[in-house]
Design an enzyme around this catalytic site. Structure first.
Site, PDB file in Angstrom:
ATOM      1  N   THR A  95       0.866  -1.177   0.000  1.00 47.25           N
ATOM      2  CA  THR A  95       0.000   0.000   0.000  1.00 47.25           C
ATOM      3  C   THR A  95       0.898   1.220   0.000  1.00 47.25           C
ATOM      4  O   THR A  95       1.475   1.585   1.027  1.00 47.25           O
ATOM      5  CB  THR A  95      -0.917   0.005   1.231  1.00 47.25           C
ATOM      6  OG1 THR A  95      -1.674  -1.205   1.257  1.00 47.25           O
ATOM      7  CG2 THR A  95      -1.881   1.193   1.182  1.00 47.25           C
ATOM      8  N   LYS A 171      -6.878   1.029  -3.562  1.00 44.06           N
ATOM      9  CA  LYS A 171      -6.519   0.446  -2.268  1.00 44.06           C
ATOM     10  C   LYS A 171      -6.636   1.472  -1.150  1.00 44.06           C
ATOM     11  O   LYS A 171      -7.173   1.177  -0.071  1.00 44.06           O
ATOM     12  CB  LYS A 171      -5.097  -0.112  -2.349  1.00 44.06           C
ATOM     13  CG  LYS A 171      -4.499  -0.528  -1.015  1.00 44.06           C
ATOM     14  CD  LYS A 171      -5.285  -1.613  -0.313  1.00 44.06           C
ATOM     15  CE  LYS A 171      -4.567  -2.041   0.965  1.00 44.06           C
ATOM     16  NZ  LYS A 171      -5.361  -2.980   1.782  1.00 44.06           N
ATOM     17  N   LYS A 240      -0.677   6.140   8.218  1.00 44.09           N
ATOM     18  CA  LYS A 240       0.082   6.347   6.990  1.00 44.09           C
ATOM     19  C   LYS A 240      -0.829   6.307   5.769  1.00 44.09           C
ATOM     20  O   LYS A 240      -0.759   7.155   4.876  1.00 44.09           O
ATOM     21  CB  LYS A 240       1.181   5.291   6.886  1.00 44.09           C
ATOM     22  CG  LYS A 240       2.016   5.321   5.622  1.00 44.09           C
ATOM     23  CD  LYS A 240       1.515   4.356   4.538  1.00 44.09           C
ATOM     24  CE  LYS A 240       1.607   2.913   4.975  1.00 44.09           C
ATOM     25  NZ  LYS A 240       1.169   1.979   3.875  1.00 44.09           N
TER      26      LYS A 240
END
Length: 292
Positions: A95, A171, A240
């Site tokens: 990711t 994603k 994040k």
């Protein structure tokens, strides 16, 4: 297929094992060597550097924690781009940001290497069972070449487009929706608890009627039981991903007001020392706000 697998965390180790079990030849690399050595009993080779690991492989897969790790392993000295053969393919399953994915696509093209992205949806238990859902983006011919490897790791593949960064954007969006589910469940449980109703009863009603989807069942049960450790996905990584989502929104001039609320939940969780817990531990803040 001859496959290099770089990044053997809780997800990567299980994914590499599934590749071996489906008959692929795997050589692995990890920043700390112990996880790679644990796979050697399965016949997995161990590379000394990313460049050396990918040198003779048709496919190089990265499953790493963040942009910094992927950039170092891919673009750094003795990185993937330095060792990957012309015509071979780097599949980024991490990711990462849309911006880094675009940089990787350009760098690989400059070396006559292929690049595709295939970020996954699913926690470590799904990776172990080969039941991940995989969002894929890349040139159609490249996607077909790598399909056997992806099918060894997931139960279904969703093609998002021919531009690799498109799967990365999807994603980030999917992870954002998961945090929205976590937050809404946390608020609902806090409200009903304060109204004197057992959370177990509320969970049962919601997840066996209107909200029977796996994401509600999985995170509803974690919040209900307060089972935030050990983490399936660390809270710091969730923060994040939230940051990368907002960066993409800014570039595409798309306001994401609810993402800012979720960001503040993550920051509050860090302030309370919850950084090493599962990302669903942001639910604890709704309990605090309700004075419970």
């Amino acid at each position: 297929m001859d496959i290099a697998f770089l990044g053997l965390g809780g997800m990567g180790t299980a994914m590499a094992r599934n590749l071996v079990e489906h008959g692929h030849t795997v050589v692995a690399w990890n920043r700390s060597p112990e996880p790679a050595k644990a796979l050697s009993a399965l016949g997995v080779g161990i590379g000394e550097t990313p460049a050396e690991t990918v040198k003779h492989c048709e496919i190089a897969i990265t499953m790493l924690a963040d942009d910094g790790a992927v950039e170092a392993v891919s673009l750094g000295e003795n990185g993937i781009i330095a060792g990957l053969a012309k015509g071979a393919t780097h599949i980024s399953m991490s990711t990462i940001s849309v911006a880094l994915s675009e940089r990787l696509a350009e760098a690989h093209a400059g070396q006559s290497q292929n690049y595709a992205t295939a970020p996954v949806f699913g926690r470590p238990d799904a990776a172990e069972a080969g039941k991940l859902f995989i969002a894929v983006a890349g040139e159609a011919g490249v996607v077909e070449k790598i399909r056997p490897a992806l099918e060894a790791m997931g139960q279904r593949i969703f093609i998002m487009g021919e531009k690799p960064s498109q799967a990365n954007l999807v994603k980030l969006t999917g992870n954002f929706l998961i945090t929205g589910v976590i937050e809404s469940l946390a608020e609902a449980f806090a409200l009903t608890t304060k109204g004197g109703i057992e959370t177990a009863k509320v969970y049962e009603l919601l997840t066996e009627t209107l909200f029977a989807a796996p994401v509600y069942k999985t995170y509803g049960s974690i919040i209900r039981d307060g089972s935030f450790s050990p983490p399936g996905f660390k809270l710091l990584l969730g923060l994040k991903d939230n940051r990368l989502l907002q960066q993409a929104g800014e570039k595409l001039e798309t306001p994401l007001p609810f993402a800012a609320i979720i960001r503040d939940r993550f920051l509050a969780a860090l302030a309370h020392g919850d950084g090493d817990l599962d990302w669903s531990a942001i639910a604890k803040r709704a309990v605090d706000d309700a004075g419970l």
